[in-house]
Design a protein around this motif. Sequence first.
Motif, short mmCIF file in Angstrom:
data_model
loop_
_atom_site.label_atom_id
_atom_site.label_comp_id
_atom_site.label_asym_id
_atom_site.label_seq_id
_atom_site.Cartn_x
_atom_site.Cartn_y
_atom_site.Cartn_z
N GLY A 9 -0.56 1.65 7.70
CA GLY A 9 -0.68 2.97 8.30
C GLY A 9 0.40 3.30 9.30
O GLY A 9 0.54 4.44 9.75
N ASN B 42 0.85 -1.18 0.00
CA ASN B 42 0.00 0.00 0.00
C ASN B 42 0.89 1.24 0.00
O ASN B 42 1.40 1.64 1.04
CB ASN B 42 -0.92 -0.01 1.22
N ARG C 107 -4.26 -3.04 6.68
CA ARG C 107 -4.46 -1.60 6.78
C ARG C 107 -3.73 -1.02 7.99
O ARG C 107 -3.11 0.04 7.92
CB ARG C 107 -5.96 -1.30 6.88
N ASP D 107 -8.42 -6.65 8.80
CA ASP D 107 -8.02 -5.28 9.13
C ASP D 107 -6.52 -5.13 9.38
O ASP D 107 -6.02 -4.01 9.53
CB ASP D 107 -8.77 -4.80 10.39
N VAL E 207 -0.52 5.45 1.15
CA VAL E 207 -0.54 6.06 2.47
C VAL E 207 0.40 7.26 2.47
O VAL E 207 1.57 7.14 2.11
CB VAL E 207 -0.10 5.04 3.55
#
Length: 189
Positions: free
Chosen positions: A118, A51, A114, A111, A54
């Motif tokens: 982060g 990801n 994520r 979850d 971010v």
Amino acid sequence: YSGTFAKYRVFESNTWRSAVYAQHRNAADIDINFFDTVINGYYNVENFPPNFDVDPNFQDYYLYMGRMTQRKGVDIASQACEAAGVKLIMAGSGDYIPKYGQYIGEVKAEDRARLFAGAIATFTPTIYQEPFCNVHIKSMAVGTPVISTNFGIFTETIQDGFNGYKCDTLKDFIKATADVRSLDPKAIA
């Protein structure tokens, strides 16, 4: 974990294979079987995609995810983050909760990616000979660096200054909280 009896053996890491063989009374006299093998921990890559969307300016926490126990090093993560003056989120099962940091309990599997993505970095400061740590592999899979101890599986998977830092002292852990900010998430993933 310790003490093996099977003719054919599978270990979680080369480090763990060495540790198990060293448990023999005369470890220097024990021959390694060529048909022993290592199969590292694994994860479903679809559940932990990189990801890179971010915004690093909005990453305001460090993460400890694992069993809430002193052996997994949650105190080290707590002490390092408190000394560095940074936010720590702790997630996992157990009832040992350090004074510093925000405990959010267990996190659902869907979850976790994520939460890893982060974070500025994930702490895995295990204080025992860690055979394999799925947490640090999943963290790196999404591009988040790891701050760990300098033994066990981490000697095989973490390259200082590339995908995280291996630490020997509290001072090292505190320094690593700043140093990880310069690491490249794309290279880590």
